[in-house]
Design a protein around this motif. Structure first.
Motif, PDB file in Angstrom:
ATOM      1  N   TYR A 105       0.832  -1.199   0.000  1.00  0.00           N
ATOM      2  CA  TYR A 105       0.000   0.000   0.000  1.00  0.00           C
ATOM      3  C   TYR A 105       0.868   1.251   0.000  1.00  0.00           C
ATOM      4  CZ  TYR A 105      -3.290   3.633   1.333  1.00  0.00           C
ATOM      5  OH  TYR A 105      -4.051   4.778   1.348  1.00  0.00           O
ATOM      6  N   SER A 106       0.840   1.963  -1.097  1.00  0.00           N
ATOM      7  CA  SER A 106       1.427   3.286  -1.203  1.00  0.00           C
ATOM      8  C   SER A 106       0.909   3.926  -2.486  1.00  0.00           C
ATOM      9  CB  SER A 106       2.960   3.255  -1.232  1.00  0.00           C
ATOM     10  OG  SER A 106       3.462   4.563  -1.494  1.00  0.00           O
ATOM     11  N   PRO A 107      -0.158   4.710  -2.381  1.00  0.00           N
ATOM     12  CA  PRO A 107      -0.664   5.397  -3.580  1.00  0.00           C
ATOM     13  C   PRO A 107       0.406   6.243  -4.257  1.00  0.00           C
ATOM     14  CG  PRO A 107      -2.272   5.518  -1.816  1.00  0.00           C
ATOM     15  CD  PRO A 107      -1.025   4.921  -1.212  1.00  0.00           C
ATOM     16  N   ALA A 108       1.295   6.852  -3.471  1.00  0.00           N
ATOM     17  CA  ALA A 108       2.331   7.698  -4.066  1.00  0.00           C
ATOM     18  C   ALA A 108       3.290   6.880  -4.926  1.00  0.00           C
ATOM     19  CB  ALA A 108       3.105   8.433  -2.966  1.00  0.00           C
ATOM     20  N   ALA A 109       3.747   5.742  -4.410  1.00  0.00           N
ATOM     21  CA  ALA A 109       4.636   4.878  -5.194  1.00  0.00           C
ATOM     22  C   ALA A 109       3.906   4.324  -6.408  1.00  0.00           C
ATOM     23  CB  ALA A 109       5.172   3.746  -4.326  1.00  0.00           C
ATOM     24  N   GLY A 110       2.641   3.948  -6.224  1.00  0.00           N
ATOM     25  CA  GLY A 110       1.862   3.442  -7.347  1.00  0.00           C
ATOM     26  C   GLY A 110       1.713   4.474  -8.442  1.00  0.00           C
ATOM     27  N   ARG A 111       1.440   5.728  -8.051  1.00  0.00           N
ATOM     28  CA  ARG A 111       1.321   6.793  -9.055  1.00  0.00           C
ATOM     29  C   ARG A 111       2.654   7.041  -9.750  1.00  0.00           C
ATOM     30  NH1 ARG A 111      -1.993   9.110  -5.004  1.00  0.00           N
ATOM     31  NH2 ARG A 111      -0.217  10.331  -4.217  1.00  0.00           N
ATOM     32  N   ALA A 112       3.755   6.940  -9.000  1.00  0.00           N
ATOM     33  CA  ALA A 112       5.075   7.163  -9.594  1.00  0.00           C
ATOM     34  C   ALA A 112       5.364   6.139 -10.689  1.00  0.00           C
ATOM     35  CB  ALA A 112       6.154   7.120  -8.522  1.00  0.00           C
ATOM     36  N   VAL A 113       5.070   4.872 -10.403  1.00  0.00           N
ATOM     37  CA  VAL A 113       5.292   3.821 -11.402  1.00  0.00           C
ATOM     38  C   VAL A 113       4.358   4.005 -12.587  1.00  0.00           C
ATOM     39  CG1 VAL A 113       5.111   1.346 -11.836  1.00  0.00           C
ATOM     40  CG2 VAL A 113       6.190   2.161  -9.733  1.00  0.00           C
ATOM     41  N   GLU A 114       3.103   4.299 -12.299  1.00  0.00           N
ATOM     42  CA  GLU A 114       2.138   4.500 -13.375  1.00  0.00           C
ATOM     43  C   GLU A 114       2.552   5.657 -14.281  1.00  0.00           C
ATOM     44  OE1 GLU A 114      -2.724   4.641 -13.879  1.00  0.00           O
ATOM     45  OE2 GLU A 114      -1.817   5.079 -11.933  1.00  0.00           O
ATOM     46  N   LYS A 115       3.079   6.729 -13.682  1.00  0.00           N
ATOM     47  CA  LYS A 115       3.513   7.874 -14.477  1.00  0.00           C
ATOM     48  C   LYS A 115       4.705   7.514 -15.354  1.00  0.00           C
ATOM     49  CE  LYS A 115       4.715  12.774 -14.050  1.00  0.00           C
ATOM     50  NZ  LYS A 115       4.937  13.896 -13.092  1.00  0.00           N
ATOM     51  N   MET A 116       5.637   6.716 -14.822  1.00  0.00           N
ATOM     52  CA  MET A 116       6.781   6.288 -15.635  1.00  0.00           C
ATOM     53  C   MET A 116       6.302   5.520 -16.868  1.00  0.00           C
ATOM     54  SD  MET A 116       9.698   5.016 -12.926  1.00  0.00           S
ATOM     55  CE  MET A 116       9.379   5.378 -11.201  1.00  0.00           C
ATOM     56  N   ILE A 117       5.362   4.612 -16.649  1.00  0.00           N
ATOM     57  CA  ILE A 117       4.847   3.813 -17.760  1.00  0.00           C
ATOM     58  C   ILE A 117       4.101   4.690 -18.747  1.00  0.00           C
ATOM     59  CG2 ILE A 117       3.282   1.929 -18.371  1.00  0.00           C
ATOM     60  CD1 ILE A 117       3.953   0.678 -15.620  1.00  0.00           C
ATOM     61  N   GLN A 118       3.280   5.605 -18.223  1.00  0.00           N
ATOM     62  CA  GLN A 118       2.502   6.481 -19.091  1.00  0.00           C
ATOM     63  C   GLN A 118       3.386   7.391 -19.936  1.00  0.00           C
ATOM     64  OE1 GLN A 118      -0.050   8.484 -16.299  1.00  0.00           O
ATOM     65  NE2 GLN A 118      -1.665   6.945 -16.451  1.00  0.00           N
ATOM     66  N   ASN A 119       4.530   7.803 -19.390  1.00  0.00           N
ATOM     67  CA  ASN A 119       5.416   8.707 -20.108  1.00  0.00           C
ATOM     68  C   ASN A 119       6.396   8.000 -21.036  1.00  0.00           C
ATOM     69  OD1 ASN A 119       4.282  11.001 -18.990  1.00  0.00           O
ATOM     70  ND2 ASN A 119       5.704  11.075 -17.281  1.00  0.00           N
ATOM     71  N   THR A 120       6.350   6.681 -21.066  1.00  0.00           N
ATOM     72  CA  THR A 120       7.167   5.930 -22.014  1.00  0.00           C
ATOM     73  C   THR A 120       6.425   5.854 -23.345  1.00  0.00           C
ATOM     74  OG1 THR A 120       8.097   4.579 -20.231  1.00  0.00           O
ATOM     75  CG2 THR A 120       8.341   3.744 -22.478  1.00  0.00           C
ATOM     76  N   PRO A 121       7.033   6.265 -24.447  1.00  0.00           N
ATOM     77  CA  PRO A 121       6.338   6.231 -25.739  1.00  0.00           C
ATOM     78  C   PRO A 121       5.748   4.857 -26.032  1.00  0.00           C
ATOM     79  CG  PRO A 121       8.418   7.404 -25.941  1.00  0.00           C
ATOM     80  CD  PRO A 121       8.414   6.782 -24.568  1.00  0.00           C
ATOM     81  N   ILE A 122       4.540   4.846 -26.570  1.00  0.00           N
ATOM     82  CA  ILE A 122       3.870   3.585 -26.848  1.00  0.00           C
ATOM     83  C   ILE A 122       4.672   2.746 -27.835  1.00  0.00           C
ATOM     84  CG2 ILE A 122       2.443   4.488 -28.736  1.00  0.00           C
ATOM     85  CD1 ILE A 122       1.381   1.974 -25.996  1.00  0.00           C
ATOM     86  N   GLU A 123       5.386   3.411 -28.753  1.00  0.00           N
ATOM     87  CA  GLU A 123       6.220   2.680 -29.710  1.00  0.00           C
ATOM     88  C   GLU A 123       7.368   1.964 -28.998  1.00  0.00           C
ATOM     89  OE1 GLU A 123       4.157   6.020 -31.753  1.00  0.00           O
ATOM     90  OE2 GLU A 123       5.377   5.835 -29.936  1.00  0.00           O
ATOM     91  N   THR A 124       7.941   2.602 -27.989  1.00  0.00           N
ATOM     92  CA  THR A 124       9.007   1.968 -27.217  1.00  0.00           C
ATOM     93  C   THR A 124       8.504   0.712 -26.536  1.00  0.00           C
ATOM     94  OG1 THR A 124      10.199   4.045 -26.803  1.00  0.00           O
ATOM     95  CG2 THR A 124      10.542   2.258 -25.219  1.00  0.00           C
ATOM     96  N   ILE A 125       7.339   0.817 -25.901  1.00  0.00           N
ATOM     97  CA  ILE A 125       6.776  -0.335 -25.195  1.00  0.00           C
ATOM     98  C   ILE A 125       6.545  -1.495 -26.146  1.00  0.00           C
ATOM     99  CG2 ILE A 125       4.729  -1.164 -23.956  1.00  0.00           C
ATOM    100  CD1 ILE A 125       4.518   1.591 -22.663  1.00  0.00           C
ATOM    101  N   VAL A 126       5.930  -1.216 -27.266  1.00  0.00           N
ATOM    102  CA  VAL A 126       5.596  -2.286 -28.199  1.00  0.00           C
ATOM    103  C   VAL A 126       6.834  -2.878 -28.833  1.00  0.00           C
ATOM    104  CG1 VAL A 126       4.396  -2.814 -30.347  1.00  0.00           C
ATOM    105  CG2 VAL A 126       3.306  -1.360 -28.641  1.00  0.00           C
ATOM    106  N   ASN A 127       7.789  -2.028 -29.240  1.00  0.00           N
ATOM    107  CA  ASN A 127       8.978  -2.549 -29.901  1.00  0.00           C
ATOM    108  C   ASN A 127       9.838  -3.396 -28.962  1.00  0.00           C
ATOM    109  OD1 ASN A 127       8.446  -1.434 -32.439  1.00  0.00           O
ATOM    110  ND2 ASN A 127       9.395   0.511 -31.907  1.00  0.00           N
ATOM    111  N   PHE A 128       9.934  -3.001 -27.701  1.00  0.00           N
ATOM    112  CA  PHE A 128      10.734  -3.793 -26.770  1.00  0.00           C
ATOM    113  C   PHE A 128      10.013  -5.052 -26.307  1.00  0.00           C
ATOM    114  CE2 PHE A 128      13.612  -0.114 -26.211  1.00  0.00           C
ATOM    115  CZ  PHE A 128      14.816  -0.795 -26.313  1.00  0.00           C
ATOM    116  N   LEU A 129       8.697  -5.123 -26.494  1.00  0.00           N
ATOM    117  CA  LEU A 129       8.002  -6.377 -26.201  1.00  0.00           C
ATOM    118  C   LEU A 129       8.584  -7.518 -27.029  1.00  0.00           C
ATOM    119  CD1 LEU A 129       4.218  -5.426 -25.951  1.00  0.00           C
ATOM    120  CD2 LEU A 129       5.721  -6.158 -24.101  1.00  0.00           C
ATOM    121  N   HIS A 130       8.933  -7.218 -28.258  1.00  0.00           N
ATOM    122  CA  HIS A 130       9.506  -8.249 -29.129  1.00  0.00           C
ATOM    123  C   HIS A 130      10.853  -8.723 -28.587  1.00  0.00           C
ATOM    124  CE1 HIS A 130      10.192 -10.535 -32.762  1.00  0.00           C
ATOM    125  NE2 HIS A 130      11.332  -9.912 -32.971  1.00  0.00           N
ATOM    126  N   ALA A 131      11.664  -7.781 -28.060  1.00  0.00           N
ATOM    127  CA  ALA A 131      12.954  -8.153 -27.475  1.00  0.00           C
ATOM    128  C   ALA A 131      12.757  -9.059 -26.265  1.00  0.00           C
ATOM    129  CB  ALA A 131      13.733  -6.899 -27.080  1.00  0.00           C
TER     130      ALA A 131
END
Length: 379
Positions: A258-284
């Protein structure tokens, strides 16, 4: 729109919708459970962007991508090099998939205190396509390229002295890739003096846990949409993220964290990662297999850390790695922790790094073949 582009877009759209349906149930349960908890957030006052105020440099990779780097020297005012010579050792931190250097927030904060009486250089950087570093093209979104980037960071920021490498998730895979491509760094006469592998796997990430979902037509359809109709994907960025990101966010923490602050921090990191980066590295990640790197890593001290509720890189993957890393390896299991064990149980991870640095040494020379036989003859 041509027929081929339309087909690619429809395949991706169908894949995204199916992926969202798979994730929705588990995410909804997590959100409901966490909202039901009524207690103080232990990390409410943390500034999870503080690391970006550290002294900044830029490393240009061999193919021209600029990597954002932050460097801190412990035991010095404001973390700046005070000109008293090279630090005794450098610790390089390599972050995970869809994250950034800020994921090491607690280790950055606490290790500076723990090493206040030692001169140790800590190096953090954003991997290509992540954080404040340059974009990652599809053809360069590979573990091998990330390994080359890490080698460039070592050459530019820590060109001399022993080095301890600390990697989380895809960062651990990056370190394995470095061992495969630059084994001389880990051998006798090399500079690597220790390795920490946190919530990662040498292979088999698509064989179990949520990682198994990477190896299916849903993700293939999404990847097809990015490659054939990137404009359409970007135009629907909000919808795309709403369906894809919950899979990553839901796997970040254990069920009782339980830590909403830590959860928001991780969520923000993921949200700020370009969608193309996420998809392209899925293949790796889908094709990742660095098993041949483990004997190279086994030449230096190591520690393997994993949460026993990690659904992306399950504990058995860490146990398997630990079994192949030789006698000078340690295994730390974080009870109840998920994939973001470095934020969920930061003290355990920090202690493991401190212990590893205490054990750090470069590889021992291998005995010459026939040496013992010759010794016995001589006697």
């Amino acid at each position: 729109m041509s027929d081929s582009r339309r087909a690619g877009w429809l395949a991706g759209a169908g894949g995204i919708a199916a992926l969202g349906a798979v994730a929705a149930g588990g995410v909804a349960r997590d959100v409901a459970r966490r909202r039901a908890v009524r207690r103080r957030d232990p990390h409410a006052d943390e500034d999870f962007t503080a690391i970006y105020r550290d002294p900044a440099t830029t490393v240009t990779t061999d193919d021209g991508v600029e990597l954002a780097v932050r460097t801190v020297v412990t035991g010095t005012p404001d973390g700046l090099d005070d000109g008293r010579g090279e630090p005794e050792l450098t610790v390089v931190f390599v972050h995970g998939f869809s994250l950034r250097m800020a994921s090491w927030h607690f280790q950055r904060r606490d290790l500076e205190r723990r090493w206040a009486d030692r001169r140790i250089r800590m190096v953090f950087f954003d991997q290509r396509g992540h954080g404040r570093s340059g974009a990652a093209e599809a053809q360069t979104s590979t573990i091998s390229r990330l390994a080359d980037d890490t080698a460039a960071v070592l050459r530019d920021v820590a060109p001399t002295g022993p080095v301890v490498l600390v990697g989380h998730s895809m960062g651990g895979m990056t370190i394995m890739g470095l061992a495969r491509r630059y084994p001389e760094l880990f051998g006798a006469g090399g500079r690597i003096a220790g390795v920490a592998l946190i919530a990662t796997a040498a292979r088999g990430i698509t064989e179990g846990g949520l990682g198994k979902g990477l190896h299916n037509p849903v993700v293939d359809g999404f990847r097809l949409a990015v490659r054939r109709a990137p404009g359409a994907v970007r135009a629907g960025r909000g919808v795309t993220r709403a369906l894809l990101e919950p899979v990553l966010v839901a796997a970040s923490f254990g069920p009782d964290f339980y830590s909403p602050a830590a959860g928001r921090a991780v969520e923000k990191m993921i949200q700020n990662t370009p969608i193309e980066t996420i998809v392209n590295f899925l293949h790796a990640l889908e094709n990742h297999d660095e098993s041949t790197a483990l004997p190279v890593l086994a030449q230096v001290p190591s520690v393997v850390v994993c949460g026993n509720r990690d659904r992306l890189t399950p504990l058995q993957r860490s146990v398997r790695m630990y079994g192949e890393l030789g006698e000078d390896s340690a295994l730390e299991v974080a009870d109840g922790a998920g994939h973001m064990v470095l934020m969920e149980q930061p003290d355990l991870v920090t202690d493991a790094i401190v212990d590893l640095v205490g054990r750090a040494r470069v590889a021992k020379p291998r005995p010459r073949r026939g040496w013992w036989k010759k010794m016995r003859v001589a006697r």
